[in-house]
Design a protein around this motif. Structure first.
Motif, short mmCIF file in Angstrom:
data_model
loop_
_atom_site.label_atom_id
_atom_site.label_comp_id
_atom_site.label_asym_id
_atom_site.label_seq_id
_atom_site.Cartn_x
_atom_site.Cartn_y
_atom_site.Cartn_z
N ARG A 60 1.15 -9.28 7.66
CA ARG A 60 1.79 -8.69 9.10
C ARG A 60 1.19 -8.05 10.41
NH1 ARG A 60 1.34 -2.86 8.94
NH2 ARG A 60 0.72 -2.25 6.58
N PHE A 61 1.17 -8.77 11.62
CA PHE A 61 0.88 -7.31 12.96
C PHE A 61 0.43 -5.95 12.56
CE2 PHE A 61 0.05 -5.99 17.09
CZ PHE A 61 -1.66 -6.72 17.21
N PHE A 62 -0.79 -5.44 12.84
CA PHE A 62 -0.81 -4.06 12.59
C PHE A 62 -1.23 -3.93 14.17
CE2 PHE A 62 -2.48 0.06 11.09
CZ PHE A 62 -2.18 0.73 10.87
N ALA A 63 -2.65 -4.20 14.55
CA ALA A 63 -2.74 -3.48 16.16
C ALA A 63 -4.16 -4.63 16.96
CB ALA A 63 -3.39 -1.90 15.90
N GLU A 64 -3.61 -4.76 17.62
CA GLU A 64 -5.34 -5.35 18.49
C GLU A 64 -5.75 -3.64 18.39
OE1 GLU A 64 -4.57 -6.39 22.06
OE2 GLU A 64 -2.55 -7.43 22.15
N VAL A 65 -7.71 -4.45 18.39
CA VAL A 65 -8.84 -3.23 18.07
C VAL A 65 -9.55 -4.12 18.93
CG1 VAL A 65 -8.27 -2.47 15.68
CG2 VAL A 65 -9.18 -4.37 15.32
N ASP A 66 -10.76 -3.28 19.44
CA ASP A 66 -11.75 -3.78 20.71
C ASP A 66 -13.06 -3.85 19.02
OD1 ASP A 66 -11.43 -4.28 22.76
OD2 ASP A 66 -10.80 -2.27 22.84
N ALA A 111 -1.70 -18.48 11.61
CA ALA A 111 -2.16 -18.64 9.67
C ALA A 111 -1.96 -17.68 9.38
CB ALA A 111 -3.42 -19.66 9.91
N PHE A 112 -2.50 -16.58 9.47
CA PHE A 112 -2.42 -15.52 8.51
C PHE A 112 -0.85 -14.57 8.44
CE2 PHE A 112 -7.30 -14.75 9.73
CZ PHE A 112 -7.13 -14.48 7.90
N LEU A 169 -5.51 -6.72 14.19
CA LEU A 169 -6.29 -6.01 13.09
C LEU A 169 -4.73 -6.98 11.94
CD1 LEU A 169 -7.55 -4.84 10.66
CD2 LEU A 169 -5.70 -2.89 11.51
N MET A 170 -4.69 -7.59 10.83
CA MET A 170 -3.65 -7.89 10.49
C MET A 170 -4.17 -7.39 9.10
SD MET A 170 -3.07 -10.54 12.23
CE MET A 170 -1.42 -10.88 11.74
N ILE A 194 -7.12 -7.61 4.75
CA ILE A 194 -7.03 -6.74 5.35
C ILE A 194 -7.81 -8.76 6.08
CG2 ILE A 194 -7.69 -5.18 7.54
CD1 ILE A 194 -6.45 -4.57 5.41
N ALA A 195 -7.39 -8.82 7.70
CA ALA A 195 -7.78 -9.73 8.77
C ALA A 195 -8.29 -9.07 9.84
CB ALA A 195 -7.60 -10.79 7.94
N GLU A 196 -9.63 -9.66 10.66
CA GLU A 196 -9.08 -9.28 12.12
C GLU A 196 -9.83 -10.90 12.83
OE1 GLU A 196 -13.24 -9.62 12.30
OE2 GLU A 196 -12.94 -8.71 10.12
N PRO A 197 -8.46 -11.74 12.98
CA PRO A 197 -9.10 -12.70 14.12
C PRO A 197 -8.80 -12.73 15.15
CG PRO A 197 -6.71 -12.87 13.54
CD PRO A 197 -7.71 -11.78 12.42
#
Length: 247
Positions: A222-228, A215-216, A236-237, A202-205
């Motif tokens: 893969r892009f999963f969602a935008e999160v606050d 880069a991710f 969220l990657m 998991i990554a959250e740049p």
């Protein structure tokens, strides 16, 4: 949740609003014995381990210090746990680079970087700060952490053993040439190879950090969602074990 330009998170639906449900009007007090049973029932079952596989409950990241180096198209890559006495000056210099400081927010004297490192090194092992070495030369900083045990898990549908990555590329000469994506992919694959019970990295740049998000994506996430998150709006990657040979 460490400040970084790479991390993880996905919204699991809108939060309940005050005054919007029966829960706000009842004051139920259940016996502690019953609450303990509920908590036990809600705990996720431990995934089945083949006979002979070591129970790594005492080492939350499966002996990261022993992970072998891997060959990449840009050289031999290795993750080496940080030692403050050896690495503090280098990491402080990187944290004071304006391009890094804008997202990590750790600019300042060595004491600032040292405090950030000690919070992990003196913890329970759920986050390990590492140098990324390329042909034996430090060129990046990684934080490998248990995303499922991190406050981040409150913001996305976490699964047991989800493992997160935070990353910065230290030298300016190593940026913008695809080296970051290459070592990022190598690190993510090292996690999947070394942690048999981890199905996702998991990554959250920060969404504002376009080079990091790119880069991710180039590294097979893969892009999963935008999160606050508390400190940023993040992308969220996810790098899935089942898709690693396709992306």
């Amino acid at each position: 949740m460490p400040p970084t330009d790479a991390s993880t998170d996905t919204g699991a639906g809108p939060a309940p609003q005050p005054g919007g449900g029966v829960e706000d009007t009842l004051d139920l007090r259940l016996p502690e014995e019953l609450l303990a049973l509920f908590r036990k029932d809600e705990m996720p079952a431990e995934p089945h381990r083949p006979a002979g596989e070591e129970d790594s409950s005492g080492d939350l990241l499966d002996n990261l210090a022993d992970w072998a180096p891997v060959t990449t198209s840009v050289g031999l890559f290795q993750l080496v746990p940080v030692r403050i006495d050896r690495d503090l000056s280098l990491l402080t210099r990187w944290m004071n680079d304006p391009a890094v400081a804008a997202f990590w927010e750790l600019a300042g004297p060595e004491s600032v970087t040292a405090a950030h490192l000690r919070a992990q090194l003196d913890g329970d092992g759920r986050s390990i700060p590492c140098l990324g070495l390329l042909d034996g030369t430090p060129m990046s900083y990684f934080e490998i952490y248990r995303a499922d045990l991190d406050p981040l898990a409150r913001h996305y549908p976490a699964r047991p053993h989800d493992t997160g990555i935070h990353l910065l590329i230290g030298g300016v000469a190593d940026r913008g040439r695809g080296i970051g994506s290459t070592v990022l992919k190598a690190a993510a694959d090292l996690v999947l190879e070394s942690r048999s019970r981890c199905a996702r990295v998991i990554a959250e740049p920060d969404l504002r950090n376009t080079p990091s998000v790119s880069a991710f994506l180039s590294a097979g996430f893969r892009f999963f969602a935008e999160v606050d998150l508390p400190d940023k709006r993040a992308a969220l990657m996810v790098r899935d074990r089942v898709l690693r040979n396709l992306l």
